[in-house]
Design a protein around this motif. Structure first.
Motif, PDB file in Angstrom:
ATOM      1  N   GLU A   1      -6.397   4.531 -11.301  1.00  0.00           N
ATOM      2  CA  GLU A   1      -4.958   4.429 -11.552  1.00  0.00           C
ATOM      3  C   GLU A   1      -4.450   3.016 -11.269  1.00  0.00           C
ATOM      4  O   GLU A   1      -3.636   2.470 -12.008  1.00  0.00           O
ATOM      5  CB  GLU A   1      -4.203   5.449 -10.700  1.00  0.00           C
ATOM      6  N   PHE A   2      -4.958   2.421 -10.184  1.00  0.00           N
ATOM      7  CA  PHE A   2      -4.544   1.061  -9.865  1.00  0.00           C
ATOM      8  C   PHE A   2      -4.941   0.090 -10.965  1.00  0.00           C
ATOM      9  O   PHE A   2      -4.167  -0.803 -11.339  1.00  0.00           O
ATOM     10  CB  PHE A   2      -5.164   0.620  -8.534  1.00  0.00           C
ATOM     11  N   MET A   3      -6.131   0.227 -11.492  1.00  0.00           N
ATOM     12  CA  MET A   3      -6.644  -0.723 -12.471  1.00  0.00           C
ATOM     13  C   MET A   3      -6.094  -0.488 -13.879  1.00  0.00           C
ATOM     14  O   MET A   3      -6.200  -1.371 -14.733  1.00  0.00           O
ATOM     15  CB  MET A   3      -8.169  -0.662 -12.499  1.00  0.00           C
ATOM     16  N   ASN A   4      -5.507   0.662 -14.121  1.00  0.00           N
ATOM     17  CA  ASN A   4      -4.989   0.969 -15.446  1.00  0.00           C
ATOM     18  C   ASN A   4      -3.857   0.010 -15.833  1.00  0.00           C
ATOM     19  O   ASN A   4      -2.764   0.068 -15.277  1.00  0.00           O
ATOM     20  CB  ASN A   4      -4.486   2.412 -15.487  1.00  0.00           C
ATOM     21  N   GLY A   5      -4.128  -0.894 -16.748  1.00  0.00           N
ATOM     22  CA  GLY A   5      -3.130  -1.869 -17.182  1.00  0.00           C
ATOM     23  C   GLY A   5      -2.855  -2.979 -16.182  1.00  0.00           C
ATOM     24  O   GLY A   5      -1.937  -3.781 -16.388  1.00  0.00           O
ATOM     25  N   ARG A   6      -3.659  -3.049 -15.114  1.00  0.00           N
ATOM     26  CA  ARG A   6      -3.367  -4.012 -14.037  1.00  0.00           C
ATOM     27  C   ARG A   6      -3.507  -5.452 -14.529  1.00  0.00           C
ATOM     28  O   ARG A   6      -2.676  -6.307 -14.217  1.00  0.00           O
ATOM     29  CB  ARG A   6      -4.304  -3.766 -12.857  1.00  0.00           C
TER      30      ARG A   6
ATOM     31  N   TYR B   1       0.810  -1.207   0.000  1.00  0.00           N
ATOM     32  CA  TYR B   1       0.000   0.000   0.000  1.00  0.00           C
ATOM     33  C   TYR B   1       0.850   1.267   0.000  1.00  0.00           C
ATOM     34  O   TYR B   1       0.404   2.316  -0.477  1.00  0.00           O
ATOM     35  CB  TYR B   1      -0.967  -0.011   1.184  1.00  0.00           C
ATOM     36  N   ALA B   2       2.073   1.179   0.503  1.00  0.00           N
ATOM     37  CA  ALA B   2       2.953   2.348   0.479  1.00  0.00           C
ATOM     38  C   ALA B   2       3.383   2.699  -0.932  1.00  0.00           C
ATOM     39  O   ALA B   2       3.495   3.886  -1.279  1.00  0.00           O
ATOM     40  CB  ALA B   2       4.180   2.096   1.357  1.00  0.00           C
ATOM     41  N   ILE B   3       3.623   1.697  -1.774  1.00  0.00           N
ATOM     42  CA  ILE B   3       4.181   1.970  -3.106  1.00  0.00           C
ATOM     43  C   ILE B   3       3.133   1.961  -4.215  1.00  0.00           C
ATOM     44  O   ILE B   3       3.384   2.465  -5.313  1.00  0.00           O
ATOM     45  CB  ILE B   3       5.321   0.970  -3.446  1.00  0.00           C
ATOM     46  N   THR B   4       1.962   1.394  -3.968  1.00  0.00           N
ATOM     47  CA  THR B   4       0.942   1.308  -5.021  1.00  0.00           C
ATOM     48  C   THR B   4       0.484   2.702  -5.436  1.00  0.00           C
ATOM     49  O   THR B   4       0.134   3.534  -4.598  1.00  0.00           O
ATOM     50  CB  THR B   4      -0.253   0.481  -4.546  1.00  0.00           C
ATOM     51  N   ASN B   5       0.524   2.966  -6.724  1.00  0.00           N
ATOM     52  CA  ASN B   5       0.167   4.247  -7.335  1.00  0.00           C
ATOM     53  C   ASN B   5       1.155   5.360  -7.028  1.00  0.00           C
ATOM     54  O   ASN B   5       0.885   6.528  -7.346  1.00  0.00           O
ATOM     55  CB  ASN B   5      -1.246   4.696  -6.943  1.00  0.00           C
ATOM     56  N   HIS B   6       2.288   5.032  -6.403  1.00  0.00           N
ATOM     57  CA  HIS B   6       3.316   6.059  -6.192  1.00  0.00           C
ATOM     58  C   HIS B   6       3.958   6.364  -7.539  1.00  0.00           C
ATOM     59  O   HIS B   6       4.222   5.453  -8.332  1.00  0.00           O
ATOM     60  CB  HIS B   6       4.368   5.560  -5.197  1.00  0.00           C
ATOM     61  N   PRO B   7       4.248   7.638  -7.826  1.00  0.00           N
ATOM     62  CA  PRO B   7       4.825   7.966  -9.136  1.00  0.00           C
ATOM     63  C   PRO B   7       6.188   7.350  -9.389  1.00  0.00           C
ATOM     64  O   PRO B   7       6.538   7.050 -10.534  1.00  0.00           O
ATOM     65  CB  PRO B   7       4.899   9.504  -9.120  1.00  0.00           C
ATOM     66  N   THR B   8       6.966   7.134  -8.328  1.00  0.00           N
ATOM     67  CA  THR B   8       8.284   6.489  -8.467  1.00  0.00           C
ATOM     68  C   THR B   8       8.411   5.415  -7.385  1.00  0.00           C
ATOM     69  O   THR B   8       9.117   5.604  -6.387  1.00  0.00           O
ATOM     70  CB  THR B   8       9.427   7.524  -8.343  1.00  0.00           C
ATOM     71  N   PRO B   9       7.721   4.284  -7.543  1.00  0.00           N
ATOM     72  CA  PRO B   9       7.652   3.292  -6.466  1.00  0.00           C
ATOM     73  C   PRO B   9       9.006   2.728  -6.058  1.00  0.00           C
ATOM     74  O   PRO B   9       9.245   2.514  -4.860  1.00  0.00           O
ATOM     75  CB  PRO B   9       6.742   2.211  -7.042  1.00  0.00           C
ATOM     76  N   GLU B  10       9.892   2.455  -7.013  1.00  0.00           N
ATOM     77  CA  GLU B  10      11.197   1.887  -6.666  1.00  0.00           C
ATOM     78  C   GLU B  10      12.025   2.875  -5.842  1.00  0.00           C
ATOM     79  O   GLU B  10      12.664   2.496  -4.855  1.00  0.00           O
ATOM     80  CB  GLU B  10      11.962   1.468  -7.925  1.00  0.00           C
TER      81      GLU B  10
END
Length: 334
Positions: free
Chosen positions: A306-311, A239-248
């Motif tokens: 955003e989560f579902m986009n391309g999921r 949940y911290a990284i989901t939909n973050h613009p730069t998750p890594e």
């Protein structure tokens, strides 16, 4: 919330719940809720939360097991919203719904502070304290003894705790096949007592408050289960990284601090860190299935959209939820 539960609530049931906890109507307000009805109230100058769940969703024994474990954690000094007794001295009050089932009332100390976004965001001290909290919960869990076998919480893969088993077979058989493969792998993992026990299972930042001193209080233990401790960790990261613009990049900041804090409170063999990815994938597919089932039109919800986009394409391609090696922990630079 299921309509068959929502339709059973009436003002008489709410009034009876207030009576059993000694709550006056003028100190009582509805706060909302997703799977239960949640209310805020004050008593003797202190703030509390009243939760009305239903036996169609959780049995009285499961609720007893939840609140008993919460109070074990609270006694051990973990930052959790402890359960409080009713006027009759009960942690769970059963109120007939008039149709052969019961509403289950429980009350908790209201967490101090506000959301992480209201209280300064994802600062380094918060990331450290977040790890400490999850680590402390796991350390205390190892010392927990269930007082009544009828109160035992489910296993992490029990159908009542896994939405995907009901949501996906008809909605997306391709993804469901990958779910089955993932579950088979996760079920093959050993369950040693130093790495498996009661855990929150949903300890994301929407279920905690932070006060001005940086103390964290975790709440909403409704989904607590027996599971691998690394699953709890995976949920935090997911949940911290989901939909973050730069998750890594964000994970590279969060992970060393979170893990350092965790290790200050609990020892978990680093070999378990490689299992973060399959547990994150389980939550990714579970959330995908829940959205398919419950939100047919999510165009107005930016986070869900955003989560579902391309999921689906990413899941079917069996891409990791994030490209990050959790086993290379790294050092926190002072």
């Amino acid at each position: 919330m299921e309509e068959k539960i929502r339709n059973r609530l009436n003002e008489q049931i709410v009034a009876e719940a207030r009576r059993r906890y000694g709550i006056t109507p003028d100190n009582f307000e509805e706060l909302g809720g997703f799977e239960s009805f949640i209310y805020g109230y004050e008593k003797d100058g202190a703030p509390y939360v009243l939760r009305l769940g239903h036996s169609l969703r959780r049995s009285p024994g499961l609720i007893q097991g939840e609140v008993d474990w919460i109070n074990h954690l609270a006694r051990g000094g973990a930052g959790v919203a402890k359960a409080v007794n009713s006027e009759a001295g009960n942690l769970v009050e059963q109120i007939s719904d008039g149709r052969g089932e019961q509403f289950l009332a429980t009350a908790f100390v209201r967490a101090a502070g506000g959301s992480v976004w209201q209280m300064g965001g994802w600062t380094e001290p918060f990331m450290l304290e977040y790890g400490r909290l999850i680590g402390k919960i796991h350390a205390l869990t190892k010392k927990y003894q269930l007082p009544n076998p009828d109160w035992k919480r489910p296993q992490w893969d029990d159908p009542i705790m896994t939405d995907i088993t009901s949501a996906l077979p008809q909605l997306d058989s391709g993804v469901m096949k990958l779910v089955d493969n993932n579950l088979a792998y996760l079920r093959s993992l050993p369950t040693p007592p130093d790495a498996f026990g009661l855990m929150h299972q949903d300890a994301h930042t929407g279920n905690l408050f932070v006060d001005e001193a940086g103390n964290i209080t975790l709440f909403d233990f409704d989904d607590c289960v027996y599971g691998h401790f690394v699953y709890d960790i995976a949920m935090v990261i997911f949940y911290a990284i989901t939909n973050h613009p730069t998750p890594e990049d964000f994970c590279a900041q969060l992970w060393p601090l979170f893990w350092q804090g965790y290790c200050e409170e609990n020892q978990l063999a680093p070999i378990w860190l490689k299992e973060i990815h399959p547990f994150m994938k389980l939550r990714e597919m579970d959330l995908y299935g829940v959205i398919l089932r419950d939100i047919p039109d999510y165009s107005g919800d930016n986070w869900v959209g955003e989560f579902m986009n391309g999921r689906r394409e990413r899941i079917l391609a069996e891409r990791p939820t994030i490209n990050f090696d959790f086993t290379k922990i790294g050092l926190v630079h002072k």
